[in-house]
Design an enzyme around this catalytic site. Structure first.
Site, PDB file in Angstrom:
ATOM      1  N   SER A 114      77.619  45.600  71.369  1.00 24.69           N
ATOM      2  CA  SER A 114      77.848  46.111  72.821  1.00 24.69           C
ATOM      3  C   SER A 114      76.591  46.249  73.586  1.00 24.69           C
ATOM      4  O   SER A 114      75.121  46.062  72.577  1.00 24.69           O
ATOM      5  CB  SER A 114      78.261  47.652  72.367  1.00 24.69           C
ATOM      6  OG  SER A 114      78.119  48.475  73.648  1.00 24.69           O
ATOM      7  N   TYR A 136      78.030  45.116  79.947  1.00 23.43           N
ATOM      8  CA  TYR A 136      78.316  46.206  80.978  1.00 23.43           C
ATOM      9  C   TYR A 136      77.084  45.919  82.062  1.00 23.43           C
ATOM     10  O   TYR A 136      76.052  45.777  82.009  1.00 23.43           O
ATOM     11  CB  TYR A 136      77.907  47.710  80.581  1.00 23.43           C
ATOM     12  CG  TYR A 136      78.859  48.425  79.730  1.00 23.43           C
ATOM     13  CD1 TYR A 136      80.112  48.389  80.237  1.00 23.43           C
ATOM     14  CD2 TYR A 136      78.430  48.829  78.277  1.00 23.43           C
ATOM     15  CE1 TYR A 136      80.972  49.103  79.257  1.00 23.43           C
ATOM     16  CE2 TYR A 136      79.389  49.491  77.570  1.00 23.43           C
ATOM     17  CZ  TYR A 136      80.645  49.565  78.106  1.00 23.43           C
ATOM     18  OH  TYR A 136      81.514  50.230  77.175  1.00 23.43           O
ATOM     19  N   THR A 162      82.993  43.917  80.163  1.00 26.45           N
ATOM     20  CA  THR A 162      84.033  45.062  80.291  1.00 26.45           C
ATOM     21  C   THR A 162      83.982  45.621  81.718  1.00 26.45           C
ATOM     22  O   THR A 162      83.120  45.753  82.356  1.00 26.45           O
ATOM     23  CB  THR A 162      83.424  46.247  79.392  1.00 26.45           C
ATOM     24  OG1 THR A 162      83.622  45.830  78.022  1.00 26.45           O
ATOM     25  CG2 THR A 162      84.450  47.560  79.486  1.00 26.45           C
ATOM     26  N   ARG A 171      85.157  62.936  78.582  1.00 27.02           N
ATOM     27  CA  ARG A 171      85.597  62.989  77.184  1.00 27.02           C
ATOM     28  C   ARG A 171      85.437  64.288  76.922  1.00 27.02           C
ATOM     29  O   ARG A 171      84.136  64.904  76.793  1.00 27.02           O
ATOM     30  CB  ARG A 171      84.797  61.974  76.352  1.00 27.02           C
ATOM     31  CG  ARG A 171      85.202  60.594  76.808  1.00 27.02           C
ATOM     32  CD  ARG A 171      84.393  59.283  76.306  1.00 27.02           C
ATOM     33  NE  ARG A 171      84.748  58.152  76.947  1.00 27.02           N
ATOM     34  CZ  ARG A 171      84.094  56.996  76.593  1.00 27.02           C
ATOM     35  NH1 ARG A 171      82.813  56.987  75.878  1.00 27.02           N
ATOM     36  NH2 ARG A 171      84.320  55.968  77.530  1.00 27.02           N
ATOM     37  N   LYS A 239      87.383  42.467  79.419  1.00 27.96           N
ATOM     38  CA  LYS A 239      88.068  43.296  78.761  1.00 27.96           C
ATOM     39  C   LYS A 239      88.147  44.657  79.526  1.00 27.96           C
ATOM     40  O   LYS A 239      87.341  44.853  80.552  1.00 27.96           O
ATOM     41  CB  LYS A 239      87.017  43.724  77.670  1.00 27.96           C
ATOM     42  CG  LYS A 239      87.715  44.998  76.736  1.00 27.96           C
ATOM     43  CD  LYS A 239      86.651  45.167  75.762  1.00 27.96           C
ATOM     44  CE  LYS A 239      87.326  46.473  74.836  1.00 27.96           C
ATOM     45  NZ  LYS A 239      86.961  47.654  75.578  1.00 27.96           N
ATOM     46  N   HIS A 263      90.588  51.176  76.915  1.00 33.08           N
ATOM     47  CA  HIS A 263      89.244  51.559  76.279  1.00 33.08           C
ATOM     48  C   HIS A 263      89.690  52.622  75.187  1.00 33.08           C
ATOM     49  O   HIS A 263      88.884  53.394  75.007  1.00 33.08           O
ATOM     50  CB  HIS A 263      88.282  52.053  77.282  1.00 33.08           C
ATOM     51  CG  HIS A 263      87.041  51.886  77.184  1.00 33.08           C
ATOM     52  ND1 HIS A 263      86.228  50.702  77.759  1.00 33.08           N
ATOM     53  CD2 HIS A 263      86.020  52.501  76.325  1.00 33.08           C
ATOM     54  CE1 HIS A 263      85.216  50.788  77.341  1.00 33.08           C
ATOM     55  NE2 HIS A 263      84.979  51.855  76.477  1.00 33.08           N
ATOM     56  N   ASP A 294      93.622  45.216  72.680  1.00 31.26           N
ATOM     57  CA  ASP A 294      92.801  46.318  72.072  1.00 31.26           C
ATOM     58  C   ASP A 294      93.380  47.716  72.317  1.00 31.26           C
ATOM     59  O   ASP A 294      94.195  47.871  73.254  1.00 31.26           O
ATOM     60  CB  ASP A 294      91.379  46.122  73.006  1.00 31.26           C
ATOM     61  CG  ASP A 294      90.486  47.342  72.592  1.00 31.26           C
ATOM     62  OD1 ASP A 294      90.084  47.260  71.542  1.00 31.26           O
ATOM     63  OD2 ASP A 294      90.302  48.028  73.561  1.00 31.26           O
ATOM     64  N   ILE A 297      95.058  49.672  67.275  1.00 29.34           N
ATOM     65  CA  ILE A 297      95.371  48.723  66.032  1.00 29.34           C
ATOM     66  C   ILE A 297      94.817  49.350  64.675  1.00 29.34           C
ATOM     67  O   ILE A 297      93.632  49.835  64.801  1.00 29.34           O
ATOM     68  CB  ILE A 297      94.666  47.380  66.260  1.00 29.34           C
ATOM     69  CG1 ILE A 297      95.235  46.523  67.239  1.00 29.34           C
ATOM     70  CG2 ILE A 297      94.830  46.430  64.797  1.00 29.34           C
ATOM     71  CD1 ILE A 297      96.663  46.058  67.293  1.00 29.34           C
TER      72      ILE A 297
END
Length: 368
Positions: A114, A136, A162, A171, A239, A263, A294, A297
């Site tokens: 990342s 990013y 992304t 969140r 992504k 995400h 994604d 999983i």
């Protein structure tokens, strides 16, 4: 741990690593890893969508031992799996991304580093495995270009941009906790002065979200993706796409691969499950554009379901972090080894000799 609460129990499924991980972590860090945005409806939908899919196995196929390897961006991998990009892994273990990358290299799957890694890219690529760099885009275009050059010079095999984080989703667990990074954990690729914002704790806010809001470009368009395509010769993976029309545009701009992703349920709560959109996205992009799934999983049968619906592979996220928190590099290696065993079994029982044969299977229940 779902169904198993004995710390001495041998994990027999990926979910069995969640309990030891939760016990090893500070509750705020566990919430940062485990949580989603809003009421976590999309996070739950990811799991429900995969559970709903049913496969029709083939028999008398003459299949013996299975070959689990697959072609992914940047080369062939031992499994149709890459480790998803996940930030600040030193929150979970002192070695952080280094431990995860070593385990991925040993198994033979790509590790995606990342932009918000707590370890520099040069230290990760020096380990010798296949590393993809997740980007990013920054508010300063030159800072973005510098990150791309740094990834190239370090020897990364692909660039994953992304596109679903103009800002971080709300969140609620992190907001309630007033989550901030502890001392010793920081974004290794970003300006240290700005990165300190992620460690400034204030009640009712998430310092990590405030830092990204100040750093990330909020108004990206397709022109920026085209400029990225011109900027690098690395395979370009996009992504965070759910809409088939967006996937088609990404492919036309020059994306080598698209990741169908919400995400992990951490951005728009109420967004559609990633698996439900996979068939339509497959139809929207040319065969030359590889497709990865994604979000959600949790085992080898999930991987097989994704392949049957048209994916070339998947990204594995939270279970890797569970393994890292529970037992460092060895924990991640055990997670990936268990996934390999589950996938091999699923391939054999479905009559597939390789992942490339999975699209021949009939998959029922997707997209409902």
């Amino acid at each position: 741990m779902s169904g198993v609460d004995d710390t001495s129990a041998i994990p027999v499924r990926l979910e069995d690593f969640a309990g030891p991980a939760r016990r090893a972590l500070d509750p705020e860090v566990w919430d940062f890893v485990a949580g989603g945005s809003g009421e976590e409806l999309t996070m739950a939908a990811n799991r429900s969508a995969l559970d709903r899919i049913r496969l029709v196995p083939r028999v008398l196929s003459g299949t013996g031992a299975c070959d689990t390897s697959a072609e992914l961006p940047g080369g062939r991998a031992a499994l149709p799996v890459a480790v998803a990009p996940m930030a600040y892994q030193r929150l979970l273990h002192p070695e952080g991304e280094l431990a995860t990358a070593r385990a991925a290299a040993a198994v033979g799957v790509p590790f995606t580093l990342s932009t918000l890694s707590s370890v520099p890219v040069e230290e990760v690529t020096a380990l010798g495995g296949v590393t993809w760099f997740q980007l990013y885009c920054q508010r300063d275009p030159e800072a973005t270009a510098a990150l791309v050059r740094r990834a190239e010079e370090a020897g990364c095999a692909a660039l994953m941009v992304t596109v679903d984080v103009p800002v971080m989703g709300r969140r609620l667990r992190d907001l309630r906790n007033g989550f901030a990074l502890p001392p010793g954990v920081a974004a290794a690729h970003l300006d240290p002065a700005g990165a300190r914002r992620a460690a400034e704790r204030r009640a009712g806010t998430c310092a990590v979200a405030e830092h990204t809001a100040e750093s990330f470009a909020r108004a990206l368009g397709w022109d920026e993706l085209a400029r990225l395509r011109d900027l690098t010769g690395l395979p370009l993976i996009v992504k965070g796409i759910l809409d088939p029309g967006d996937a088609a545009i990404a492919a036309s701009v020059g994306a080598d691969a698209v990741v169908v992703s919400n995400h992990g349920g951490r951005q728009l709560d109420g967004a559609v499950a990633s698996a439900d959109m996979l068939p339509a996205v497959r139809e929207a992009v040319p065969p030359s554009c590889r497709l990865l799934l994604d979000s959600g999983i949790r085992g080898g049968t999930d991987v097989l379901k994704a392949l049957a619906l048209g994916a070339d592979g998947v990204l594995l996220g939270r279970p890797v972090l569970w393994g890292l928190a529970a037992d460092g590099e060895d924990g991640v290696a055990r997670v990936l080894g268990l996934l390999e065993a589950e996938l091999r079994s699923a391939l054999e029982l479905s009559g597939c000799a390789t992942p490339a044969e999975a699209p021949w299977l009939t998959a029922l229940g997707a997209g409902r």
